[in-house]
Design an enzyme around this catalytic site. Sequence first.
Site, PDB file in Angstrom:
ATOM      1  N   MET A  26       0.840  -1.195   0.000  1.00 47.48           N
ATOM      2  CA  MET A  26       0.000   0.000   0.000  1.00 47.48           C
ATOM      3  C   MET A  26       0.873   1.243   0.000  1.00 47.48           C
ATOM      4  O   MET A  26       1.725   1.404   0.879  1.00 47.48           O
ATOM      5  CB  MET A  26      -0.915   0.002   1.226  1.00 47.48           C
ATOM      6  CG  MET A  26      -1.988  -1.065   1.175  1.00 47.48           C
ATOM      7  SD  MET A  26      -2.984  -1.100   2.679  1.00 47.48           S
ATOM      8  CE  MET A  26      -1.915  -2.027   3.786  1.00 47.48           C
ATOM      9  N   ASN A 181      -1.479  -2.578 -12.124  1.00 49.19           N
ATOM     10  CA  ASN A 181      -2.041  -1.256 -11.836  1.00 49.19           C
ATOM     11  C   ASN A 181      -1.599  -0.132 -12.757  1.00 49.19           C
ATOM     12  O   ASN A 181      -1.678   1.038 -12.400  1.00 49.19           O
ATOM     13  CB  ASN A 181      -1.759  -0.874 -10.383  1.00 49.19           C
ATOM     14  CG  ASN A 181      -2.402  -1.832  -9.404  1.00 49.19           C
ATOM     15  OD1 ASN A 181      -1.714  -2.674  -8.838  1.00 49.19           O
ATOM     16  ND2 ASN A 181      -3.716  -1.745  -9.216  1.00 49.19           N
ATOM     17  N   TYR A 183       1.430   0.599 -13.954  1.00 50.81           N
ATOM     18  CA  TYR A 183       2.814   1.066 -13.889  1.00 50.81           C
ATOM     19  C   TYR A 183       3.608   0.452 -15.044  1.00 50.81           C
ATOM     20  O   TYR A 183       3.057  -0.243 -15.883  1.00 50.81           O
ATOM     21  CB  TYR A 183       3.402   0.752 -12.514  1.00 50.81           C
ATOM     22  CG  TYR A 183       2.693   1.506 -11.408  1.00 50.81           C
ATOM     23  CD1 TYR A 183       2.730   2.904 -11.362  1.00 50.81           C
ATOM     24  CD2 TYR A 183       1.948   0.839 -10.447  1.00 50.81           C
ATOM     25  CE1 TYR A 183       2.058   3.605 -10.372  1.00 50.81           C
ATOM     26  CE2 TYR A 183       1.273   1.538  -9.450  1.00 50.81           C
ATOM     27  CZ  TYR A 183       1.326   2.920  -9.422  1.00 50.81           C
ATOM     28  OH  TYR A 183       0.656   3.616  -8.449  1.00 50.81           O
TER      29      TYR A 183
END
Length: 378
Positions: A26, A181, A183
């Site tokens: 996170m 995600n 990237y």
Amino acid sequence: MANEKLFSKTEINNNTFKNRYVVAPMTRISAEQDGRANERMRNYYERYAKGGFSAIISEGIYIDDRYSQGYADQPGLSSAEHVNSWKPVVDAVHKHSVLFLAQLMHAGGQSQANRYTDETIAPAPVAPKGEQLGFYGGSGPYQTPKAMTDEDIQQVKEAFVQSALRAKEAGFDGVEIHGANGYLLDEFLTDYFNQRQDSYGPSLTNRLRFIRETITDIRNAVGPDFVVGIRISQIKVSDAEHKWAEGEQDAETIFSELGKTALDYIHVTDKDAAAPAFGNQSRTLAQAAKDFSGLPVIANGKLGDPEKAETLLKDNHADFVSLGTSALANPDLPNKVYNHHEIKPFDFENTLLPKAYVKDHELQMEIIHEEKFNGCCK
């Protein structure tokens, strides 16, 4: 025993996991400005180690002093100073016999703050969709990145290798390659980001090449006894509704190819790990990873309910569950579940606080990219 599967032991690459609970990576942006880890981070990670989790995956750590950094105050593993700053954090986690994995990340075109450069790079000059994340200090649309040259590709692969070696030097038990995600590695995998016409695109097999080569290079550098995993998703920070064009067919290709590499596990994240990932009656993303790769799988996405997590494991859709928001609200969640104590719900407004306002040690969770955008942890 209730939740028997959740509290069963298992191994990955001769590393013993005392249960199936893992802390998800996170983003926190609570490091020093120069990327060094600090006492705040040590306290944050140690809370999970005390709370009964078998393993912790770090927040995304940038890998070089060029284009990889994604956010201001993000931690790095690009220098000896970074290595030394992580050692007390790793030691604090290991003190509780908990495994600690470093997630290695190159932000690519989704970078919105980088102390080393004002430019971004990606497979092609395609800007990410949507707006930068305000609670990470960004604003406005993402800039259009520079298309990577062959030299850039080689440099990034070497940066992943050197960062993995630094993680090993810092005492981590392994690394997780951030291939999810939106990237950089996920941008190579994604059709609309990757418009290359060379051996790294545009076919799905070619789009997977950068990921495969990075895995191979890291494994060759760290040796056979260091854990190497990867995180994969369909959804992105900038595109929460994205799906692979050919659904399960693409999933079969992606996970089958990953299964042929030197990976020890695959970590998948979705809005809901127990929901069909490719349309009605389809597999979950975790089930697809499990079926097609043959590797151990960590599932992430709304698995804070122990009954739901237990069912996923018993159905053999995954081997582990990783928790983000549920862990934030309950850093001792495994202990609570084992002892039949109440689990607190995650409260976005009261948990997600700018670090300038954090006074209480129990609220040192400064900035997390979570369910407000795509229902899963970064």
